[in-house]
Design an enzyme around this catalytic site. Structure first.
Site, PDB file in Angstrom:
ATOM      1  N   GLU A   1       0.815  -1.213   0.000  1.00 21.38           N
ATOM      2  CA  GLU A   1       0.000   0.000   0.000  1.00 21.38           C
ATOM      3  C   GLU A   1       0.855   1.273   0.000  1.00 21.38           C
ATOM      4  O   GLU A   1       0.876   2.027   0.966  1.00 21.38           O
ATOM      5  CB  GLU A   1      -0.921   0.004   1.225  1.00 21.38           C
ATOM      6  CG  GLU A   1      -1.911  -1.144   1.243  1.00 21.38           C
ATOM      7  CD  GLU A   1      -2.657  -1.265   2.565  1.00 21.38           C
ATOM      8  OE1 GLU A   1      -3.697  -1.937   2.590  1.00 21.38           O
ATOM      9  OE2 GLU A   1      -2.193  -0.685   3.574  1.00 21.38           O
ATOM     10  N   PRO A   2       1.579   1.537  -1.077  1.00 25.02           N
ATOM     11  CA  PRO A   2       2.368   2.774  -1.144  1.00 25.02           C
ATOM     12  C   PRO A   2       1.469   3.989  -1.322  1.00 25.02           C
ATOM     13  O   PRO A   2       0.492   3.942  -2.064  1.00 25.02           O
ATOM     14  CB  PRO A   2       3.257   2.558  -2.372  1.00 25.02           C
ATOM     15  CG  PRO A   2       2.458   1.641  -3.248  1.00 25.02           C
ATOM     16  CD  PRO A   2       1.709   0.732  -2.304  1.00 25.02           C
ATOM     17  N   GLY A   3       1.778   5.062  -0.639  1.00 26.35           N
ATOM     18  CA  GLY A   3       1.038   6.312  -0.795  1.00 26.35           C
ATOM     19  C   GLY A   3       2.017   7.453  -0.970  1.00 26.35           C
ATOM     20  O   GLY A   3       2.233   7.971  -2.060  1.00 26.35           O
ATOM     21  N   ARG A   4       2.666   7.820   0.147  1.00 26.67           N
ATOM     22  CA  ARG A   4       3.675   8.866   0.141  1.00 26.67           C
ATOM     23  C   ARG A   4       4.736   8.613  -0.947  1.00 26.67           C
ATOM     24  O   ARG A   4       5.153   9.532  -1.654  1.00 26.67           O
ATOM     25  CB  ARG A   4       4.344   8.907   1.515  1.00 26.67           C
ATOM     26  CG  ARG A   4       5.396   9.994   1.687  1.00 26.67           C
ATOM     27  CD  ARG A   4       6.317   9.682   2.878  1.00 26.67           C
ATOM     28  NE  ARG A   4       5.570   9.296   4.067  1.00 26.67           N
ATOM     29  CZ  ARG A   4       5.244  10.116   5.054  1.00 26.67           C
ATOM     30  NH1 ARG A   4       5.602  11.381   4.994  1.00 26.67           N
ATOM     31  NH2 ARG A   4       4.593   9.669   6.099  1.00 26.67           N
TER      32      ARG A   4
ATOM     33  N   ARG B   1       2.655  19.570   8.502  1.00 22.52           N
ATOM     34  CA  ARG B   1       3.629  18.578   8.952  1.00 22.52           C
ATOM     35  C   ARG B   1       4.804  19.174   9.750  1.00 22.52           C
ATOM     36  O   ARG B   1       5.204  18.588  10.763  1.00 22.52           O
ATOM     37  CB  ARG B   1       4.140  17.754   7.775  1.00 22.52           C
ATOM     38  CG  ARG B   1       3.060  16.898   7.116  1.00 22.52           C
ATOM     39  CD  ARG B   1       3.618  16.019   6.010  1.00 22.52           C
ATOM     40  NE  ARG B   1       4.453  14.955   6.559  1.00 22.52           N
ATOM     41  CZ  ARG B   1       5.761  14.904   6.450  1.00 22.52           C
ATOM     42  NH1 ARG B   1       6.418  15.874   5.802  1.00 22.52           N
ATOM     43  NH2 ARG B   1       6.454  13.903   6.983  1.00 22.52           N
TER      44      ARG B   1
ATOM     45  N   TYR C   1       4.845  17.458  13.499  1.00 19.63           N
ATOM     46  CA  TYR C   1       5.889  16.583  14.010  1.00 19.63           C
ATOM     47  C   TYR C   1       7.268  16.919  13.473  1.00 19.63           C
ATOM     48  O   TYR C   1       8.065  16.044  13.134  1.00 19.63           O
ATOM     49  CB  TYR C   1       5.587  15.092  13.774  1.00 19.63           C
ATOM     50  CG  TYR C   1       4.849  14.723  12.516  1.00 19.63           C
ATOM     51  CD1 TYR C   1       3.566  14.205  12.591  1.00 19.63           C
ATOM     52  CD2 TYR C   1       5.426  14.864  11.260  1.00 19.63           C
ATOM     53  CE1 TYR C   1       2.871  13.837  11.460  1.00 19.63           C
ATOM     54  CE2 TYR C   1       4.745  14.489  10.120  1.00 19.63           C
ATOM     55  CZ  TYR C   1       3.467  13.972  10.221  1.00 19.63           C
ATOM     56  OH  TYR C   1       2.784  13.611   9.086  1.00 19.63           O
TER      57      TYR C   1
ATOM     58  N   CYS D   1      -1.407  32.890  12.203  1.00 16.94           N
ATOM     59  CA  CYS D   1      -1.196  33.539  13.494  1.00 16.94           C
ATOM     60  C   CYS D   1      -0.767  32.528  14.554  1.00 16.94           C
ATOM     61  O   CYS D   1      -1.463  32.294  15.554  1.00 16.94           O
ATOM     62  CB  CYS D   1      -2.473  34.257  13.922  1.00 16.94           C
ATOM     63  SG  CYS D   1      -2.215  35.441  15.255  1.00 16.94           S
ATOM     64  N   GLU D   2       0.378  31.901  14.319  1.00 19.85           N
ATOM     65  CA  GLU D   2       0.970  30.946  15.238  1.00 19.85           C
ATOM     66  C   GLU D   2       2.484  31.055  15.145  1.00 19.85           C
ATOM     67  O   GLU D   2       3.044  31.079  14.043  1.00 19.85           O
ATOM     68  CB  GLU D   2       0.571  29.499  14.885  1.00 19.85           C
ATOM     69  CG  GLU D   2      -0.899  29.183  15.055  1.00 19.85           C
ATOM     70  CD  GLU D   2      -1.317  29.058  16.504  1.00 19.85           C
ATOM     71  OE1 GLU D   2      -0.431  28.905  17.373  1.00 19.85           O
ATOM     72  OE2 GLU D   2      -2.540  29.114  16.766  1.00 19.85           O
TER      73      GLU D   2
ATOM     74  N   TYR E   1       0.338  14.440   2.072  1.00 24.21           N
ATOM     75  CA  TYR E   1      -0.090  15.003   3.357  1.00 24.21           C
ATOM     76  C   TYR E   1       0.043  16.521   3.429  1.00 24.21           C
ATOM     77  O   TYR E   1       0.136  17.084   4.519  1.00 24.21           O
ATOM     78  CB  TYR E   1       0.663  14.334   4.514  1.00 24.21           C
ATOM     79  CG  TYR E   1       0.554  12.829   4.471  1.00 24.21           C
ATOM     80  CD1 TYR E   1      -0.659  12.219   4.780  1.00 24.21           C
ATOM     81  CD2 TYR E   1       1.622  12.032   4.080  1.00 24.21           C
ATOM     82  CE1 TYR E   1      -0.796  10.844   4.709  1.00 24.21           C
ATOM     83  CE2 TYR E   1       1.496  10.649   4.006  1.00 24.21           C
ATOM     84  CZ  TYR E   1       0.283  10.070   4.324  1.00 24.21           C
ATOM     85  OH  TYR E   1       0.153   8.700   4.244  1.00 24.21           O
TER      86      TYR E   1
END
Length: 433
Positions: A291-294, A331, A335, A362-363, A391
């Site tokens: 199941e490759p995605g990225r 992302r 993390y 505003c962070e 993502y």
């Protein structure tokens, strides 16, 4: 030195070109922030997985993980490349069906599938449901009985493998919200329940040990444990699996510090391990699913931003602000994911300096790249952030009431808008006075 992938190159004007399309022209046509996908690169990655599995002589299926990036055009592309897809929500399933995916090539994941989502899956006659827990198992048995249908399923099991990745994207360990635990006997109990259920057909088992994995070692341990489970079930209960699904999680290169294995080498290692363990256990070789995605879309994606304000704190940091940020790529804040990038409207190695590329949200944590060496920039320059195809858009938000960006597919010198930019009217379209 920035990383260029697929068809990306610089033309005689020193402009970044992707899929034969000048990114400065794409910015003028569609605005920024803008997600640009190199379709040829996606095709190359997709075909590479399938070709490698076929050459290794094992019956197989390549299933794209939709959560990395999904839209109508993406599912159409998957169908063209004869790939399956997995979905993890009713929304992803609905989009896949509307995008033309063959229902038999769709599998449904998730640790808390809603009754309405399972009903949609059954009514659409999708190929596979990956059962995650006893609650879902009982619900699915009730629904198949009520509808008078039979559904192929796999059991997701947690084999107790810790992969070398961030805790937030680690999923194969014992302490996980996903799947049936092997060590406690949950997986065996689930197998017995499915085999006894009239409306369910157990095709095999599935595991997923994590994401952004650079080494094959975790997969090799997982294969050993998965085949051992199957052999135990065969010896004790007479059950033989048709399919072994080893999930995905193959790492990609975000920066020059990343050194992942080539996807084909991951596949080769997994196939050799499956063949070896099955031979050792005298177990019939099952069909292998991955199941490759990225690893299919990440490097194919580039996000284009326009440079705005700058702030320089002497001997501390030089901030360069762009017109996007954590709303289109959470992302780095989520993390501490690292990226790199380059100027798209002019290539230069003069007047290089270390800067922080930050967003407009505003962070204080809205920092896309904390430390990168770039040429001196001015307002209006175009900054291209690489390897944003996975993502990025799929986790995008309307935080601070910012519209989500547009998405463009480029191939052979042609550009195609596949997701339009949201408008302010879109932002209030669901509001009730």
């Amino acid at each position: 030195m920035s990383l260029l992938f697929g068809t990306a190159e610089f033309n005689e004007k020193d402009h970044l070109v992707i899929g034969g399309c000048d990114t400065t022209e794409l910015a003028e046509k569609y605005g920024t922030p803008l997600f640009i996908y190199d379709v040829a690169h996606i095709r190359e990655k997709a075909r590479g997985f399938k070709r490698t599995l076929d050459e290794l002589g094992i019956k197989n299926k390549v299933v794209y993980a939709s959560k990395a990036f999904g839209c109508l055009a993406m599912y159409k592309l998957l169908e063209e490349e004869s790939l399956g897809c997995d979905v993890v929500s009713g929304g992803e399933l609905y989009t896949a069906l509307k995008g033309g995916m063959t229902p038999a090539n769709i599998e449904f994941h998730g640790n808390n599938k809603l009754k309405s989502e399972l009903e949609l899956a059954l009514d659409s006659q999708i190929g596979m449901i990956i059962v995650d827990n006893f609650y879902e198992l009982e619900l699915l048995e009730e629904l198949t009985t009520a509808k008078g249908v039979t559904q192929d399923v796999m059991l997701r099991v947690t084999p107790g493998v810790d992969a070398e990745t961030h805790d937030y994207i680690l999923t194969g360990q014992v302490d996980s919200k996903f799947g049936f635990d092997v060590n406690s006997g949950q997986a065996t109990k689930a197998m017995q329940k499915v085999v006894a259920a009239k409306g369910l057909t157990l095709k095999g088992i599935h595991c997923h040990i994590g994401s952004q994995i650079f080494s094959s070692e975790g997969f090799l341990v997982a294969v050993e444990r998965m085949v051992a489970i199957l052999e135990e079930w065969k010896a004790d209960y007479g059950y033989t699996a048709e399919v072994l699904n080893m999930g995905g999680g193959f790492g990609i290169q975000y920066t020059e510090n990343d050194t992942p294995l080539e996807p084909e080498k991951f596949v080769q290692a997994i196939v050799e391990a499956v063949k070896g363990q099955c031979s050792l256990q005298d177990y019939p070789l099952p069909e292998l699913w991955i199941e490759p995605g990225r690893s299919i879309v990440a490097e194919a994606g580039t996000t284009l931003y326009t440079v705005g304000s700058q702030k320089e704190i002497p001997e501390v940091r030089h901030y360069v602000s762009v017109d996007g940020g954590m709303g289109d790529n959470i992302r780095p804040a989520l993390y501490s994911a690292e990226y790199t990038g380059l100027l798209a409207n002019r290539i230069s190695d003069r007047n290089m300096e270390n800067v922080a590329v930050v967003g407009k949200y505003c962070e204080s944590g809205d920092i896309l790249i904390k430390d990168i060496k770039l040429p001196e920039m001015v307002s209006g320059d175009l900054f291209a952030m690489t390897s944003t195809g996975a993502y990025g858009y799929s986790m995008a938000s309307n935080y601070n009431r910012n519209p989500r960006p547009a998405v463009v597919f480029v191939e052979n010198g042609e550009d195609k808008l596949v997701i339009r930019r949201e408008t302010y009217d879109d932002l209030i379209s669901l509001d009730c006075e």
